[in-house]
Design a protein around this motif. Sequence first.
Motif, mmCIF file in Angstrom:
data_model
loop_
_atom_site.group_PDB
_atom_site.id
_atom_site.type_symbol
_atom_site.label_atom_id
_atom_site.label_comp_id
_atom_site.label_asym_id
_atom_site.label_seq_id
_atom_site.Cartn_x
_atom_site.Cartn_y
_atom_site.Cartn_z
ATOM 1 N N SER A 1 -8.588 12.515 1.747
ATOM 2 C CA SER A 1 -8.728 11.075 2.006
ATOM 3 C C SER A 1 -7.406 10.523 2.515
ATOM 4 O O SER A 1 -6.327 11.090 2.282
ATOM 5 C CB SER A 1 -9.155 10.330 0.738
ATOM 6 O OG SER A 1 -8.125 10.375 -0.236
ATOM 7 N N ILE A 2 -7.510 9.390 3.204
ATOM 8 C CA ILE A 2 -6.314 8.753 3.744
ATOM 9 C C ILE A 2 -5.441 8.211 2.621
ATOM 10 O O ILE A 2 -4.203 8.150 2.743
ATOM 11 C CB ILE A 2 -6.718 7.629 4.738
ATOM 12 C CG1 ILE A 2 -5.474 7.053 5.430
ATOM 13 C CG2 ILE A 2 -7.514 6.562 4.032
ATOM 14 C CD1 ILE A 2 -4.711 8.040 6.263
ATOM 15 N N GLN A 3 -6.055 7.835 1.494
ATOM 16 C CA GLN A 3 -5.279 7.316 0.364
ATOM 17 C C GLN A 3 -4.345 8.395 -0.200
ATOM 18 O O GLN A 3 -3.179 8.126 -0.512
ATOM 19 C CB GLN A 3 -6.206 6.779 -0.739
ATOM 20 C CG GLN A 3 -6.955 5.514 -0.374
ATOM 21 C CD GLN A 3 -8.147 5.765 0.540
ATOM 22 O OE1 GLN A 3 -8.586 6.922 0.681
ATOM 23 N NE2 GLN A 3 -8.663 4.697 1.149
ATOM 24 N N GLU A 4 -4.851 9.622 -0.318
ATOM 25 C CA GLU A 4 -4.015 10.715 -0.820
ATOM 26 C C GLU A 4 -2.877 11.015 0.160
ATOM 27 O O GLU A 4 -1.742 11.276 -0.246
ATOM 28 C CB GLU A 4 -4.865 11.970 -1.027
ATOM 29 C CG GLU A 4 -5.884 11.844 -2.150
ATOM 30 C CD GLU A 4 -6.687 13.119 -2.300
ATOM 31 O OE1 GLU A 4 -6.410 14.097 -1.563
ATOM 32 O OE2 GLU A 4 -7.599 13.149 -3.155
ATOM 33 N N ALA A 5 -3.177 10.971 1.447
ATOM 34 C CA ALA A 5 -2.143 11.247 2.452
ATOM 35 C C ALA A 5 -1.074 10.155 2.442
ATOM 36 O O ALA A 5 0.126 10.454 2.574
ATOM 37 C CB ALA A 5 -2.784 11.354 3.830
ATOM 38 N N GLU A 6 -1.472 8.901 2.301
ATOM 39 C CA GLU A 6 -0.486 7.815 2.255
ATOM 40 C C GLU A 6 0.400 7.929 1.013
ATOM 41 O O GLU A 6 1.601 7.638 1.070
ATOM 42 C CB GLU A 6 -1.207 6.464 2.270
ATOM 43 C CG GLU A 6 -1.839 6.152 3.615
ATOM 44 C CD GLU A 6 -2.585 4.832 3.598
ATOM 45 O OE1 GLU A 6 -2.774 4.283 2.485
ATOM 46 O OE2 GLU A 6 -2.988 4.349 4.677
ATOM 47 N N THR A 7 -0.179 8.361 -0.107
ATOM 48 C CA THR A 7 0.616 8.578 -1.313
ATOM 49 C C THR A 7 1.650 9.676 -1.083
ATOM 50 O O THR A 7 2.817 9.555 -1.488
ATOM 51 C CB THR A 7 -0.287 8.948 -2.496
ATOM 52 O OG1 THR A 7 -1.223 7.889 -2.723
ATOM 53 C CG2 THR A 7 0.535 9.173 -3.754
ATOM 54 N N ALA A 8 1.251 10.752 -0.423
ATOM 55 C CA ALA A 8 2.187 11.837 -0.113
ATOM 56 C C ALA A 8 3.284 11.355 0.832
ATOM 57 O O ALA A 8 4.444 11.775 0.715
ATOM 58 C CB ALA A 8 1.424 13.011 0.500
ATOM 59 N N LEU A 9 2.946 10.463 1.763
ATOM 60 C CA LEU A 9 3.949 9.933 2.691
ATOM 61 C C LEU A 9 4.955 9.058 1.943
ATOM 62 O O LEU A 9 6.163 9.110 2.221
ATOM 63 C CB LEU A 9 3.255 9.133 3.798
ATOM 64 C CG LEU A 9 4.146 8.600 4.921
ATOM 65 C CD1 LEU A 9 4.802 9.739 5.682
ATOM 66 C CD2 LEU A 9 3.333 7.722 5.874
ATOM 67 N N ARG A 10 4.492 8.241 1.004
ATOM 68 C CA ARG A 10 5.399 7.401 0.223
ATOM 69 C C ARG A 10 6.335 8.236 -0.641
ATOM 70 O O ARG A 10 7.472 7.845 -0.896
ATOM 71 C CB ARG A 10 4.592 6.442 -0.655
ATOM 72 C CG ARG A 10 3.824 5.381 0.104
ATOM 73 C CD ARG A 10 3.270 4.330 -0.825
ATOM 74 N NE ARG A 10 2.436 3.379 -0.113
ATOM 75 C CZ ARG A 10 1.104 3.451 -0.049
ATOM 76 N NH1 ARG A 10 0.470 4.448 -0.677
ATOM 77 N NH2 ARG A 10 0.406 2.556 0.616
ATOM 78 N N ARG A 11 5.863 9.379 -1.089
ATOM 79 C CA ARG A 11 6.683 10.263 -1.924
ATOM 80 C C ARG A 11 7.571 11.190 -1.083
ATOM 81 O O ARG A 11 8.235 12.061 -1.641
ATOM 82 C CB ARG A 11 5.776 11.100 -2.834
ATOM 83 C CG ARG A 11 5.015 10.280 -3.875
ATOM 84 C CD ARG A 11 4.066 11.175 -4.660
ATOM 85 N NE ARG A 11 3.362 10.420 -5.709
ATOM 86 C CZ ARG A 11 2.402 10.935 -6.469
ATOM 87 N NH1 ARG A 11 2.028 12.213 -6.310
ATOM 88 N NH2 ARG A 11 1.819 10.195 -7.388
#
Length: 374
Positions: A85-95
């Motif tokens: 999901s895009i939500q998981e990818a955005e979380t990885a980008l923030r981290r």
Amino acid sequence: MKPGRNMRLAGLMRKEYLQVLRDPSSIAIAFVLPVVLLLIFGYGVSLDATNIRIALVIEQPDNIARNFAGSFDQSPYFAPRSFSSIQEAETALRRAEVDGIVWLRSDFGSGYLQNTSPPIGLIVNGVDANTARLVEGYVQGIWFTWLEQQMELAGKKMTSPVQLEQRIWYNPAVRSTDFLIPGILAVIMTLIGALLTALVIAREWERGTMEALLVTRISAPEILLGKLIPYFFLGMGGLGLSLVMAQFLFHVPMRGSLWLLLASSALFLWVALGMGFFISTVFRSQFVAALVAMVSTFLPAFILSGFIFDIRSMPVIIQGLTYLIAARYYVTILQTLFLVGDVWSVVWPNAATLALMGFFFHGVVYHKTKKNLQ
């Protein structure tokens, strides 16, 4: 030159050679430091972006979407990771776990088959602006390459009013190492010429051996030559070692003449030695001389010579300041000889400027070197 002067000069040169052999720091600056710098910049520093961590989000994993996503697996520039999901990818980008996100929405495959220009979402971490621009360009390159392949498989040609044909001159492999290694040679020659001589002569002032020379029959020009010649050959030895590493370890192409490279390097080393003599003449403390040499020669050679940073992208005032940096002209000569060839319209003006700088520094040193202790 008279026989007595020849003997005095030979004695001074022998003294300097013995002092170099007995001083591990001089050997380290001339031979160990070039090896370390070349290894660091040859293997540890690269302007090429490879193994970029990219997140792949495929909402509808059909054949078209999986085929396009496979292009990232085959690219040497990316290290893709799949997210559901895009939500998981955005979380990885923030981290900071990934550097960008490629988002293929659910209508990607159907939109491509229906020729309705399906959108591709690209989210890039812009903290590092250079890497962000590279990621954007690489993703666009993969997209256009994939489209061409799909058109060829379908027996069609991509319709475009402009056909772009790229030709890369002088560095066709687009290796940053071929660009960095010639530039680091200028930094190495600056360190050997300016820093080494500034430290050594300032050390003699501190120890009192310079005063002992000044009270002898040795003239000021003989003192200068007796110190210049040994360190000149020491610097050329460091250059020879650096050239061997550049050719056989890093395989940097050498398209120009070796004799022209040696001649221009000797000219720049003469200028660097003049800068070192000038610094040690003005500042007779090792600590101050080393600090001034680093700030006025090494750092400008590293930052303002065009070695890494493009001079044309600097502010106008800083661009004007770079004309006072001798390493700027030597870096231009080196990169031309290594990557292009014997381009005399580039070599001659830069060599002439270096010659003028050399006469200036050595003239000032000769004028300030008096047979007294003032």
